[in-house]
Motif scaffolding. Sequence first.
Motif, short mmCIF file in Angstrom:
data_model
loop_
_atom_site.label_atom_id
_atom_site.label_comp_id
_atom_site.label_asym_id
_atom_site.label_seq_id
_atom_site.Cartn_x
_atom_site.Cartn_y
_atom_site.Cartn_z
N ASP A 57 102.76 -1.06 51.38
CA ASP A 57 101.45 -0.92 50.75
C ASP A 57 101.55 -0.31 49.36
O ASP A 57 100.59 0.29 48.86
N GLN A 296 92.45 -6.92 57.58
CA GLN A 296 91.37 -6.48 56.70
C GLN A 296 90.63 -7.66 56.06
O GLN A 296 89.65 -7.45 55.35
N THR A 352 95.81 -5.62 41.55
CA THR A 352 96.42 -4.31 41.77
C THR A 352 96.04 -3.32 40.66
O THR A 352 96.17 -2.11 40.85
N LEU A 355 93.23 -1.14 41.79
CA LEU A 355 93.77 -0.29 42.86
C LEU A 355 94.48 0.93 42.28
O LEU A 355 94.24 2.07 42.70
N ASN A 363 89.84 -1.87 47.03
CA ASN A 363 90.51 -2.48 48.18
C ASN A 363 89.77 -3.73 48.64
O ASN A 363 90.39 -4.76 48.94
N GLN A 364 88.43 -3.66 48.68
CA GLN A 364 87.64 -4.84 49.04
C GLN A 364 87.83 -5.94 48.00
O GLN A 364 87.93 -7.12 48.33
N ASN A 367 91.16 -7.76 48.58
CA ASN A 367 91.10 -8.70 49.70
C ASN A 367 90.31 -9.95 49.33
O ASN A 367 90.66 -11.07 49.74
#
Length: 411
Positions: A57, A296, A352, A355, A363-364, A367
């Motif tokens: 991660d 997720q 990223t 992030l 994070n959402q 995804n």
Amino acid sequence: MVAAVSLDHILLVSALLLLASVLVSRISDRLGVPALVVFMGLGMLAGSDGPGGIYFDDARVAQGLGVVALVIILYSGGLDTDWRKVRPVLWQAVSLATLGVALTATLVGLFAVVVLELPPLIGFLLGAIVSSTDAAAVFSVLRAGGVRLRERLRSLLELESGSNDPMAVLLTVGLIELILQRAGGLELAGLFVKQLGLGVLLGFALGHLMAWVLRRLAPQNNGLYFTLSLALALLCYSVVAVLGGSGFLAVYLAGLVVGQQDLRDEADLRLFHEGLAWLMQIVMFLALGLLVFPSQLPPVLLEGTLSALFLILVARPLSVLLSLWWFRLPWNELLLVGWVGLRGAVPIVLATFPLLAGVAGANQLFNLVFFIVLSSVALQGPTLNAVARRLGLEEPPTPRPGEPARRQPAP
């Protein structure tokens, strides 16, 4: 306490993943599925949510791998690009790489704000992240997927995909700065001009310098000769990036310049970089697959599906139409360019950035981007031949020596 994993085990797993990627890619070619989807799928299977159970991660490591891989892929793409073929479509590609990317980002951003009800800046950040076509995906599908497009269209799509990443990077970084209130509009405009200006000027200048070094200072040993070429590509990117320019644009243009020169063992040099580019594609997509946790993804299934369909069916075709209408291209060519809007590693690498910057909801967003990319490559890549054939833009296969050319059916 978790036992430390030995280097031997890491090498074993890495070798097995590389071997599986190469072998399974042969099956993907027969099924018409882009190899990049296979690589990413293997990464997900090897991850903590899959049978492999590898927990990964670290967005910073994935981002670093992605940047290095893209430098090598873009340089290889530039080497393989014939300037005589791309010159007639230069301004069309420039329009797509700038205006087209900005329009795509705006349209997807509006969709995210109005339909997905994301905060305005977050919605436009999503649009910026997925706004550019991906060089690795386009090169993979056009060069290794058996797609036979007319030469002019092929050159346009490859030149666009190799040169449009800087715009997406600028939009993404700029919006993150606005969200975190670290920059204003005038500063972002100055950053945009500096990035593109230095990227173009230094890309061409360093490309000529690299060609001179490869002609005059290269060692006689081919292994060292190829290593020198790789080192020059990495140096080109890093020098331009450190000076505040677009390293991605510079390294692609440098590869384009070097590829037009009369160099020693040109075919072997291109083959070396092509093999290295494929290795980096595998490593990059495996790492990005590992970074994703499939458990997720279900919460963003509906939003991701709607976003992907809007991008593929509305945003990309409309941005192509508005970017190229004054070039008076035939409608079938516009439709095809609109369909070849493959997204790939670049949006995931760009995802990223928020992030690592600590943007709320990153994070959402990551995804969502992953789901959009997977949908784009899985839907558009396998259907490209069929769409080109339907639009009458597929190039007939080259006949073998002594074999008469196949007659084309009447329209």
